[in-house]
Design a protein around this motif. Sequence first.
Motif, PDB file in Angstrom:
ATOM      1  N   ASN A   1     -15.864   0.242  -4.949  1.00 25.54           N
ATOM      2  CA  ASN A   1     -14.679   0.234  -4.098  1.00 25.54           C
ATOM      3  C   ASN A   1     -14.862   1.041  -2.817  1.00 25.54           C
ATOM      4  O   ASN A   1     -13.921   1.205  -2.045  1.00 25.54           O
TER       5      ASN A   1
ATOM      6  N   ALA B   1      -3.447  10.871  -3.070  1.00 19.33           N
ATOM      7  CA  ALA B   1      -3.021   9.488  -3.321  1.00 19.33           C
ATOM      8  C   ALA B   1      -3.351   8.591  -2.136  1.00 19.33           C
ATOM      9  O   ALA B   1      -3.840   7.468  -2.316  1.00 19.33           O
TER      10      ALA B   1
ATOM     11  N   LEU C   1      -5.924   4.296  -8.757  1.00 18.34           N
ATOM     12  CA  LEU C   1      -5.450   4.109  -7.383  1.00 18.34           C
ATOM     13  C   LEU C   1      -6.521   3.498  -6.496  1.00 18.34           C
ATOM     14  O   LEU C   1      -6.238   2.588  -5.703  1.00 18.34           O
ATOM     15  N   PHE C   2      -7.766   3.980  -6.597  1.00 18.55           N
ATOM     16  CA  PHE C   2      -8.755   3.364  -5.703  1.00 18.55           C
ATOM     17  C   PHE C   2      -9.211   1.996  -6.222  1.00 18.55           C
ATOM     18  O   PHE C   2      -9.727   1.189  -5.461  1.00 18.55           O
TER      19      PHE C   2
ATOM     20  N   LEU D   1      -6.894  -0.121  -7.376  1.00 16.26           N
ATOM     21  CA  LEU D   1      -5.831  -0.905  -6.756  1.00 16.26           C
ATOM     22  C   LEU D   1      -6.078  -1.083  -5.266  1.00 16.26           C
ATOM     23  O   LEU D   1      -5.889  -2.167  -4.717  1.00 16.26           O
ATOM     24  N   GLY D   2      -6.510  -0.012  -4.603  1.00  9.69           N
ATOM     25  CA  GLY D   2      -6.758  -0.079  -3.169  1.00  9.69           C
ATOM     26  C   GLY D   2      -7.888  -1.025  -2.828  1.00  9.69           C
ATOM     27  O   GLY D   2      -7.779  -1.840  -1.914  1.00  9.69           O
TER      28      GLY D   2
ATOM     29  N   GLY E   1       1.178   6.750  -6.762  1.00  7.52           N
ATOM     30  CA  GLY E   1       0.089   7.681  -7.000  1.00  7.52           C
ATOM     31  C   GLY E   1       0.508   9.125  -6.808  1.00  7.52           C
ATOM     32  O   GLY E   1       0.110  10.011  -7.581  1.00  7.52           O
TER      33      GLY E   1
ATOM     34  N   PHE F   1       0.827  -1.204   0.000  1.00  6.74           N
ATOM     35  CA  PHE F   1       0.000   0.000   0.000  1.00  6.74           C
ATOM     36  C   PHE F   1       0.867   1.261   0.000  1.00  6.74           C
ATOM     37  O   PHE F   1       0.531   2.244  -0.662  1.00  6.74           O
TER      38      PHE F   1
ATOM     39  N   ALA G   1       2.027   1.795  -3.511  1.00  4.65           N
ATOM     40  CA  ALA G   1       0.959   2.335  -4.345  1.00  4.65           C
ATOM     41  C   ALA G   1       0.746   3.820  -4.070  1.00  4.65           C
ATOM     42  O   ALA G   1       0.505   4.609  -4.996  1.00  4.65           O
ATOM     43  N   ILE G   2       0.847   4.216  -2.814  1.00  3.90           N
ATOM     44  CA  ILE G   2       0.706   5.636  -2.453  1.00  3.90           C
ATOM     45  C   ILE G   2       1.825   6.456  -3.071  1.00  3.90           C
ATOM     46  O   ILE G   2       1.604   7.549  -3.613  1.00  3.90           O
TER      47      ILE G   2
ATOM     48  N   VAL H   1      -5.827   5.417  -2.546  1.00  2.00           N
ATOM     49  CA  VAL H   1      -5.362   4.049  -2.297  1.00  2.00           C
ATOM     50  C   VAL H   1      -6.083   3.443  -1.098  1.00  2.00           C
ATOM     51  O   VAL H   1      -6.391   2.248  -1.086  1.00  2.00           O
ATOM     52  N   CYS H   2      -6.354   4.253  -0.098  1.00  3.25           N
ATOM     53  CA  CYS H   2      -7.060   3.775   1.095  1.00  3.25           C
ATOM     54  C   CYS H   2      -8.578   3.853   0.912  1.00  3.25           C
ATOM     55  O   CYS H   2      -9.324   3.700   1.880  1.00  3.25           O
TER      56      CYS H   2
END
Length: 442
Positions: free
Chosen positions: A169, A47, A76-77, A79-80, A22, A15, A18-19, A51-52
């Motif tokens: 998501n 980001a 990103l979201f 992926l999150g 992003g 995570f 990914a942040i 992601v979160c």
Amino acid sequence: MKAIIHPARAVALAFLAAILLGTLLLMLPQASSSGLSAPPGVAFFTAVSAVCVTGMAVVDTGTYWTGFGQGAIMLLFQLGGFGMMTAATLLGLMVNRSTRLRTRLMTQTETRSIGLGDVSSVARVVLVASLVSQAVLAAILAVRLRLGHGLEWEEAGWSGLFHAASAFNNAGFSIHADSLTRYAGDALVLVPLMLAIVIGGIGFPVLHDLRLRWHDPRHWSLHTKLTLAGTGVLLLLGFGAVLLFEWDNARTLGPFDAARKLLNSLFMSVSARTAGFNTVDIGALTHETWALHYLLMFIGGGSAGTAGGVKVGTVAVLFLLVLAEARGHTDTEAFGRRVGAPAQRQAITVLVLGSVLVALGTLSLLRLTDFPTDQVIFEVIAAFGSAGLSTGITPQLPPAGQLVLALLMFFGRVGTITLATSLVLGERRMPYRYPEEHPIVG
């Protein structure tokens, strides 16, 4: 000898990676409407929120970011949400693998959980379910926005796709400055979004169980039964309370007719638990409704899904524990099954640590800002619970305050599942036991 990274630590690092990715994407000049690089603080906060799958924003998503920037946020979201569902499910399977074969077989028999041989297919199944659900919802929204709201097909298609992905998501991002306020009277938009929010947030293990045994509720796992029962209770509680507290509020539901009041109360109850969309001004809600949001956002949705919070299953286990203690029962039971002591300890630990994070976040923001305590508490719980709702003060927070919210989003989204997994993977029997004593409680 090559070191092996603990699974829980691997999830957190993924995570973080990914942040970082992003943040770099959103700092590219083509990501912002100004044609200049977005400030690092803005890119980082956005980001983290994406992601979160939180949905909190310090700038308007629809006007500040270009199509490229909005696409990066959606990536990103995605992926999150996909990463959390897959990681949580895989970690749960790894927990089962760490136990003895006899225990694993007993667990499978009692809970009818995902088979241990299905680990390699979990990611593929989650991905297919996610994409199919989002594609269907995107098509429904695009047609409705074109025919019912007069948008051109290109704009309707992009808006439908973005909001479908955001809803499934439980990300809460919208390309409209007013979130979904403009659709407050349109059930053909809000009802499909509510369904996507619930499906995405209920948890993949529940969806998997329902897919295999939808016709025979008697054989659903205890986790599925607790999650569905808890979700139903929370939705009804939120729906009724919002109607009671906002019915005559001239700044929210007051001007609506009865049908729109019912629709928006239900939407608020669904969205408050983790989705982050709003059809009325959150800052105009009564203090009683804010307090209701504290509860709903803190609890969140189902385990191993796209939702945040301490999770419905955690609260359900604690409720059963309290009920058993009040009745004087030695076992915690539900639906003809006993809840194991390890699950009870883990639920207590997750709840306590979640409460500590919220308390520390609240104290930090009160120290850094002059905003009223109730608004600060709202922002803190919204960040921790990945709810993304805001009373409007998030963009006004100083950089240090926004960093506090970013940390809460990260720990609230990643910390509870990694904590629970670490507790199980680290469980071991001691070769000795101390004498037992009973301190006074209560």
